[in-house]
Enzyme design. Structure first.
Site, short mmCIF file in Angstrom:
data_model
loop_
_atom_site.label_atom_id
_atom_site.label_comp_id
_atom_site.label_asym_id
_atom_site.label_seq_id
_atom_site.Cartn_x
_atom_site.Cartn_y
_atom_site.Cartn_z
CB SER A 344 8.26 -0.80 -3.15
OG SER A 344 7.10 -0.40 -2.45
CG HIS A 442 6.60 1.12 2.14
ND1 HIS A 442 5.30 1.51 1.95
CD2 HIS A 442 7.26 1.36 0.97
CE1 HIS A 442 5.16 1.97 0.72
NE2 HIS A 442 6.33 1.89 0.09
#
Length: 512
Positions: A344, A442
């Site tokens: 990410s 997340h």
């Protein structure tokens, strides 16, 4: 003279009924049937014109927002004709941003909840508290019914006409844009947004969504939209998108029957042997463009991009469910697959860092950020004098990206930026949750803040956003529920030893 009058009128009026004539007026901007001359020059803005605009808005709302049926007839009242919803949609689409603000404010303020009726029924409910349960429950149901805003029925009817759901998604995007830009702080507008979000959450519940795998054989229009909507790692050309849906890659999207051909949220996955620590090897590697997948080489799924495509669905949970569905799909295709992780970006780290360094400079705490040895190297390479001047020089270098040109700076700044980034992700909070939006997403899903990766994205965008650092959020499938509950309920971030060690180093240097 008769011929001249005929030429001033729209030809359609001679062959279409009154309702269609009204639609023509809406589409061509006629404010009222007695107002603007069709075919004439557009008049200059004036108080009379503004009043005409307001009257036109009021007329449209009176025609399209029907009164709330009485409680007794709520299930017996016929729905309004589709033309009513279409008229509302046509009118709204012609408005500019300022006019939309006025129109939505009028809709939310004048066609919302009947507050007087609510007060009266609330008093009646209190009076029934000592009566039998059936009477109390009916009084509660009556109160619940009258708490429904009038415009809610209009929104429901719009959702049933062709293109209506997409229209409402776009309308909520306008609402979010208006409220976020501080153009209004109306509680009525906030209530309209809340009502629309609630409806969209029902219509886009996970059971009504279709998981679709995107391949090179998918329709060209869909592939083009996937390319256009990619918000994390921009798609450069057709070869690029072919790579991203080809061998050792998977691309999935949620779609909805009411918005055919329109991906709602898109997830890109790389199939690898181990957890990737560099994005360039995923998005810029074309060696396997026409390769045959070797299943034995696939042990890991890397979620390297997830993009929500519809601004109006903000706050409607889609990405979380998409990842879970994709995990099940991949487990079915590759039963031996053992590792699931993201790779990410860290948007906002570089801008946070600039503010953080500026604050330390202002407070005269420059020495706390780096060790003596680290400061010595920075001062030698840059020629800056110790203290605030050296910190300001470092801040300038980080902002411009010039630090990448020096091998010595690259070497000395790696531990510095890694521990600062670890603190940003782990320690910087908003209302107790991670400040970084990607981290928050997340972590809510139950992932572990697992590994920071140095110079994992050396693109211009990667350097500008996060000094090239990327992060893996790892999904241990047996622990995601526990991790999610721990984060959401106790605001505790589950992190790896690497991350916690970097955080500890930062706290020791910064005397936190």
């Amino acid at each position: 003279m008769r011929m001249r009058r005929m030429m001033m009128m729209p030809p359609a009026r001679f062959s279409i009924p009154l309702r269609a004539w009204r639609h023509w007026c809406v589409l061509t901007g006629v404010q009222s049937f007695r107002g603007r001359q069709c075919g004439g020059a557009r008049p200059q803005c004036s108080s009379a014109g503004l009043n005409g605009d307001m009257r036109s808005m009021e007329e449209i709302l009176r025609r399209t927002v029907i009164p709330l049926p009485s409680y007794e007839t709520r299930d017996k009242s016929p729905p309004p004709p589709d033309s009513s919803s279409l008229e509302f949609m046509y009118f709204y689409r012609k408005l500019d941003r300022e006019e939309k603000l006025t129109f939505l404010d009028k809709l939310s303020r004048e066609f919302g909840v009947d507050h007087r009726g609510v007060s009266e029924l609330a008093v009646k409910l209190l009076d029934t508290q000592l009566r039998d349960s059936a009477t109390v429950l009916q009084a509660e149901d009556r109160l619940r019914y009258i708490l429904t805003p009038r415009y809610r029925h209009l929104l429901g009817h719009i959702s049933r006409v062709e293109g209506g759901v997409k229209f409402l998604v776009d309308l909520r995007a306008d609402l979010l844009d208006i409220t976020s830009s501080k153009l209004t702080d109306s509680p009525h507008m906030r209530e309209l947004n809340s009502t629309l979000k609630s409806l969209l959450s029902e219509w886009f519940s996970v059971g009504l969504l279709r998981l679709e795998r995107i391949t090179w054989q998918s329709p060209c229009e869909l592939l083009q939209k996937i390319s256009q909507y990619e918000a994390v790692h921009p798609v450069r050309n057709w070869t690029d998108i072919k790579r991203r849906v080809g061998p050792y890659r998977r691309c999935y999207a949620f779609t909805h029957a009411s918005m055919p051909g329109e991906p709602l949220v898109v997830l890109h996955v790389a199939l690898t042997q181990d957890i990737s620590d560099n994005i360039q090897c995923i998005v810029r590697e074309f060696a396997t463009l026409d390769a045959i997948e070797e299943v034995q080489k696939i042990n890991t799924a890397i979620f390297y991009s997830i993009s929500s495509t519809q601004a109006g669905l903000q706050g409607v949970e889609l990405g979380n469910y998409l990842i879970k569905r994709v995990v099940r799909e991949l487990q079915s295709e590759f039963p031996h697959m053992a590792q699931f992780s993201s790779l990410s970006p860290i948007p906002g780290f570089a801008s946070w860092l600039q503010g953080f360094l500026g604050q330390y400079r202002k407070e005269g705490r420059a020495a706390e950020l780096l060790t003596e040895q680290e400061w010595r190297v920075v001062e030698e390479v840059t020629g800056a004098t110790p203290g605030a001047a050296a910190l300001e020089t470092l801040r300038t270098l980080l902002g411009s990206g010039e630090w990448l040109r020096s091998e010595r700076l690259l070497c000395v700044l790696e531990p510095v930026l890694m521990r600062l980034c670890a603190w940003y992700l782990y320690g910087e909070k908003r209302r107790g949750y991670a400040l970084n939006p990607v981290a928050n997403f997340h972590l809510q899903n139950g992932a572990v803040l697992w590994r920071l990766n140095w110079l994992a994205d050396t693109s211009q965008r990667g350097i500008a956003n996060s000094c090239g650092i990327m992060v893996n959020y790892r999904y241990f499938l047996q622990e995601t529920s526990t991790n999610s509950a721990t984060y959401l309920q106790n605001k505790v971030i589950t992190a790896s030893e690497q991350v916690l060690s970097l955080v500890s180093q930062f706290q020791k240097n910064s005397k936190l």
